[in-house]
Design an enzyme around this catalytic site. Structure first.
Site, PDB file in Angstrom:
ATOM      1  N   ASP A  35       4.393   3.931 -45.341  1.00 47.16           N
ATOM      2  CA  ASP A  35       4.031   5.253 -44.810  1.00 47.16           C
ATOM      3  C   ASP A  35       3.029   5.976 -45.712  1.00 47.16           C
ATOM      4  O   ASP A  35       3.259   7.134 -46.115  1.00 47.16           O
ATOM      5  CB  ASP A  35       5.296   6.120 -44.668  1.00 47.16           C
ATOM      6  N   GLU A 219       5.500   8.266 -33.471  1.00 50.56           N
ATOM      7  CA  GLU A 219       5.960   8.888 -34.713  1.00 50.56           C
ATOM      8  C   GLU A 219       4.759   8.973 -35.636  1.00 50.56           C
ATOM      9  O   GLU A 219       3.627   8.691 -35.231  1.00 50.56           O
ATOM     10  CB  GLU A 219       7.102   8.073 -35.344  1.00 50.56           C
TER      11      GLU A 219
HETATM   12  O1  FUB Z   1       9.534   4.670 -43.113  1.00 55.46           O
HETATM   13  C1  FUB Z   1      10.516   5.096 -42.202  1.00 55.46           C
HETATM   14  C2  FUB Z   1       9.871   5.321 -40.887  1.00 55.46           C
HETATM   15  O2  FUB Z   1       9.296   4.125 -40.417  1.00 55.46           O
HETATM   16  C3  FUB Z   1       8.725   6.289 -40.916  1.00 55.46           C
HETATM   17  O3  FUB Z   1       9.107   7.591 -41.092  1.00 55.46           O
HETATM   18  C4  FUB Z   1       8.081   5.918 -39.651  1.00 55.46           C
HETATM   19  O4  FUB Z   1       6.819   6.476 -39.458  1.00 55.46           O
HETATM   20  C5  FUB Z   1       8.080   4.417 -39.764  1.00 55.46           C
HETATM   21  O5  FUB Z   1       7.035   3.951 -40.557  1.00 55.46           O
END
Ligand code: FUB
Length: 454
Positions: A35, A219
């Site tokens: 991330d 997301e």
């Molecule tokens: O790293 C945990 C979660 O997985 C992140 O918050 C999302 O964007 C995905 O990458």
């Protein structure tokens, strides 16, 4: 990397009070990192990734497990300095102890302070909240606020500081709201939307900035402004795993018009991708992640960087992930040619040690004619007069190393009884310059790295 060199690099890092990672993808090579949000502060790249770990006993073994954040910096996108832990789960008052949910963060500078935004599991209530920790320097120390930001339920915060003077926070599946000037609270004049969850009506602050765009399991929103356009970029599940996509708008809060893909699904099935886009010294870069150091468990990821280009109309060209990554490699340090620019003639790569993937890869040349190219290697002042290889071969063999158009060295390589060995060979003097390399095998051998020194 052999034991001796690794020890020297580690000792030097300890002496300097830092840990150093080397070039190519992935860029952080001694721990998992995911991330990635990259920001430019004071002329340097600062990288704020989340930090995957192997789930300890008692934690869910098949899920993300993250207890803290490190910050890294780099002058050249090649060597990254780890400044250590900046925020950790059990020192944030509102975070549920040992919840291991320190997911994707962001950090921005405003009015003399650095604001680090991070999601986690709150001690009170379920789901995710977003908190802020504040520092005077990008490296910290960061002081977490006692409470998370009121009005945000969700993951993956990103803050856009727009040219209209306002800061906007994006989170979760593309929600967006204006922040107050204090950067710690949502502004009072944000729009509100009422949404239905089964029988319940829930009031949400801000807008759904992904409205009208493909957004299945979206997301990780990352918004930025360039040449009078706002870009809302985000991962979503197009078929089975995440792609990176984007829309453009003339307003920070949208509506955004869908424009297409920035990166397609990872070829190996790694379920997530998560990114940021930044201009550093005049070049745009895509920071993203992939599970290179954990091929069997895609919740342990590693940050990668590739160059990104815009079309004249402001749209973004799709980025194909590379192993070579970005930056100019220093010829006098081990060049991991398994992070090749191109490969052919039957050459392939494999892990050096499947019990410790952080040891990296070797290039396997099954016989004469296997080759790899590796672009952008700098031979520093003083030039180079020898080539060192770490390799193994059952029988004596040869290889050629083409350095730019000017130099071609034939390397005579003794058999090593298939044990890894370092061999240094004298070559015709190579002038200081940046070169593209081509390594061609004259017979079967495996190569860990090569370097060129005086
Ligand atoms: O790293 C945990 C979660 O997985 C992140 O918050 C999302 O964007 C995905 O990458």
């Amino acid at each position: 990397m052999n034991g001796f060199i690794k020890t020297c690099v580690t000792l030097l890092g300890v002496m300097l009070g830092m840990a150093s990672a080397m070039a190519q993808n992935p860029v952080i090579r001694d721990q998992f990192s995911a991330d990635p949000t990259a920001r430019v502060f004071n002329g340097k790249i600062y990288l704020f990734p989340s930090h995957d770990i192997k789930p300890p006993a008692g934690q869910r073994q098949d899920w993300f497990c993250m207890e803290d954040y490190h910050v890294f910096s780099s002058d050249d996108l090649v060597d990254f300095t780890d400044h250590g832990v900046i925020v950790t789960q059990n020192k944030v008052p509102w975070v549920r102890p040992n919840s291991y949910s320190m997911w994707a963060p962001d950090c921005v500078y405003r009015n003399g302070k650095y604001y680090f935004y991070f999601p986690s599991a709150p001690a009170a209530g379920g789901g995710f909240a977003v908190g802020v920790a504040v520092a005077d320097k990008p490296e910290g120390p960061y002081v977490p606020q006692a409470e998370p930001i009121k009005g945000i339920g969700g993951i993956d915060p990103c803050v856009l500081q727009a040219s209209d003077g306002n800061a906007y926070i994006f989170w979760g599946a593309g929600r967006c709201a204006k922040l107050k000037e204090n950067m710690l609270e949502l502004a009072d004049d944000n729009p509100k939307e009422t949404m239905r969850w089964g029988n319940r009506e829930i009031e949400s602050i801000g807008v759904n900035a992904l409205q009208g765009m493909p957004s299945r399991q979206a997301e990780g929103p990352f918004a930025f402004e360039y040449n009078g356009n706002y870009y809302l970029t985000y991962p979503y599940v197009r078929e089975n795993t995440e792609v990176l996509a984007y829309g453009m708008s003339k307003n920070p809060m949208g509506p955004y018009e869908y424009k297409g893909l920035i990166m397609a699904e990872h070829a190996n099935g790694c379920w997530t991708n998560h990114h940021s886009i930044v201009n550093f010294k005049g070049q745009w870069y895509l920071f993203y992640h992939h599970n290179d150091y954990s091929p069997k468990f895609d919740k342990n990821r590693a940050v990668c960087i590739d160059s990104l280009f815009f079309n004249p109309d402001g749209t973004i060209q799709e980025v194909k992930p590379t192993l070579r990554g970005v930056g100019i490699s220093n010829a006098s340090k081990p060049i991991q040619i398994d992070r090749y620019s191109d490969i052919g003639g039957g050459a392939s790569i494999e892990y050096l040690d499947t019990l410790d993937y952080f040891k990296g890869w070797a290039t396997v040349f099954p016989g004469e004619g296997g080759w790899v190219t590796y672009n952008k290697v700098r031979v520093a002042d003083g030039g180079a007069t020898s080539v060192t290889l770490r390799y193994r071969a059952k029988a004596a063999t040869t290889a050629t190393l083409q350095v730019g158009a000017q130099y071609k060295a034939t390397l005579k390589l003794p058999a090593t009884n298939n044990q890894w060995k370092e061999t240094t060979l004298k070559v015709k003097a190579i002038k200081p310059e940046v070169y593209d390399l081509k390594f061609t095998a004259g017979g079967a051998l495996d190569v860990d790295w090569i370097c060129m020194t005086k």
